[in-house]
Write an enzyme that holds these catalytic residues in place. Sequence first.
Site, mmCIF file in Angstrom:
data_model
loop_
_atom_site.group_PDB
_atom_site.id
_atom_site.type_symbol
_atom_site.label_atom_id
_atom_site.label_comp_id
_atom_site.label_asym_id
_atom_site.label_seq_id
_atom_site.Cartn_x
_atom_site.Cartn_y
_atom_site.Cartn_z
ATOM 1 N N ARG A 120 0.819 -1.217 0.000
ATOM 2 C CA ARG A 120 0.000 0.000 0.000
ATOM 3 C C ARG A 120 0.850 1.263 0.000
ATOM 4 O O ARG A 120 0.450 2.282 -0.563
ATOM 5 C CB ARG A 120 -0.954 -0.036 1.192
ATOM 6 C CG ARG A 120 -2.096 -1.036 0.977
ATOM 7 C CD ARG A 120 -2.719 -1.492 2.295
ATOM 8 N NE ARG A 120 -3.861 -2.370 2.073
ATOM 9 C CZ ARG A 120 -3.769 -3.676 1.797
ATOM 10 N NH1 ARG A 120 -2.569 -4.237 1.692
ATOM 11 N NH2 ARG A 120 -4.860 -4.406 1.618
ATOM 12 N N GLY A 170 -1.358 -12.095 -5.111
ATOM 13 C CA GLY A 170 -2.771 -11.762 -5.241
ATOM 14 C C GLY A 170 -3.040 -10.324 -4.848
ATOM 15 O O GLY A 170 -3.942 -9.676 -5.403
ATOM 16 N N SER A 193 -13.093 -9.316 3.077
ATOM 17 C CA SER A 193 -11.834 -9.326 2.337
ATOM 18 C C SER A 193 -11.237 -7.932 2.299
ATOM 19 O O SER A 193 -11.809 -7.017 1.710
ATOM 20 C CB SER A 193 -12.058 -9.829 0.902
ATOM 21 O OG SER A 193 -10.898 -9.612 0.120
ATOM 22 N N GLN A 236 -8.596 -7.155 0.689
ATOM 23 C CA GLN A 236 -8.148 -6.872 -0.667
ATOM 24 C C GLN A 236 -9.282 -6.310 -1.521
ATOM 25 O O GLN A 236 -9.072 -5.387 -2.306
ATOM 26 C CB GLN A 236 -7.566 -8.133 -1.295
ATOM 27 C CG GLN A 236 -6.229 -8.542 -0.702
ATOM 28 C CD GLN A 236 -5.601 -9.718 -1.415
ATOM 29 O OE1 GLN A 236 -6.132 -10.232 -2.385
ATOM 30 N NE2 GLN A 236 -4.450 -10.155 -0.926
ATOM 31 N N ASP A 250 -4.064 -15.204 7.700
ATOM 32 C CA ASP A 250 -2.749 -15.648 7.228
ATOM 33 C C ASP A 250 -1.980 -16.454 8.269
ATOM 34 O O ASP A 250 -0.973 -17.092 7.936
ATOM 35 C CB ASP A 250 -1.902 -14.446 6.807
ATOM 36 C CG ASP A 250 -2.354 -13.857 5.479
ATOM 37 O OD1 ASP A 250 -2.920 -14.600 4.666
ATOM 38 O OD2 ASP A 250 -2.162 -12.646 5.270
#
Length: 432
Positions: free
Chosen positions: A23, A90, A163, A165, A315
Amino acid sequence: MDKKLPKFKGVISLPGDKSISHRSLIIGSQATGIVKVSNLLESADVFSTMNALRKFGVNIFKKGKDYYVYGLVVGGLKEYNGTLNCGNSGTTARLMMGLISTYPVKIKFTGDKSLSKRPMQRVINLLREFGANALPENKNTMPFTFLGSYVGLQNDQKLKVPSAQLKSAWCLAALNTKGISTLEEPFETRDHTEIMLKYLGANITVKKKKNKKIISIFGKHPMDAKDISVPGDISSAAFMMVLALISKNSKVTIKNVLLNPTRTGILDVFKKMRAKIKIKNKKIICGEIVGDLEVQSSNLKATTVTEKMAPRLIDEYPILFIAACFAKGTSNFKGIEELRVKESDRIKSMEDGLKPLGAKITSTKSSVKITGVQSFKLNKKIKIDAKGDHRIAMSFYVLSQVLNKSFKIKDFNYVKTSFPSFTKTINKLRQN
């Protein structure tokens, strides 16, 4: 297995958080001026993002230990109609799709073998509301051709799955639209994008209503160039924490670790498991909470991790499964179907690796149960297939170190995507 087991002691600092590193480059590219980024994670995934941005004219260079991002101002990406190879990342794929979705571009998105199996339809559907599209329209995985919008439509949406993302892709798309776009998020997911946008002066408001978060972004608003210091990655720290927790006579201190509440689910779980972990020197850096972790050998107790916790430690589950093998009792992990569509099917990958070692692990589509074992089956050569997944590879490497047994781990080279200095860091701590 050797009778004498190693112990792990010392003080370490970890590479920068991967999520914030991505980011800092992407959002920094939209600021007015030069953004200096310290402690950027120098991994294959982050380099994929860096290379993608350079295709659109973003100047990024390294001087000393720091990286400098020359911001192009909102709306300033240079025209590029070609191929973006996202490697194994991803995050690169989904966030870059968000960033360019409100530009009139035609980009072919590709990735490695692992990334090419991972679903992209959810982010494509989200970005269609801004006027973007992907061809062919029924294509769920890479490669595909992504078409940006000539207009950049302001829109209001509700996030349907937890999510970060997807949320970040939406935020990046909204930056280059006219008017105010609003996103309703009925889940708690990592909020690094919102924090960094606020830190750099974007016109963003975040409000909480009961269990919902409402994010509003006024597009085409200039952002300020400020220095960004990336804290140590707590997802990487999780491996070092488990290394110390399940080894005898061990004590490890990890400096300047990210302690964002949306990422510290692993610490909450360890607390329930009676892990000896102390947090020291808490402070705020660039809007993020940072501190030191002091971790000691512990007699872990089994626990239940609910579906509500999943977004805060998605994760960390693979290494958490390793910890559960050393805990007294049966641990139950619920609502983790998202693990099925990560770099590998992480539930199956962990199950396939642990069962031959004598671990008591069972699973359903969305849950895992693990009963702690007294001893592992280590009387033969141990082969682990990481299936192109860095977190599977690192989890089994930690287990091999604790048991003092050599594992042959296929696809171990994928560790470089998130933690290139992983084995070097463990060797620094290891004391035979």
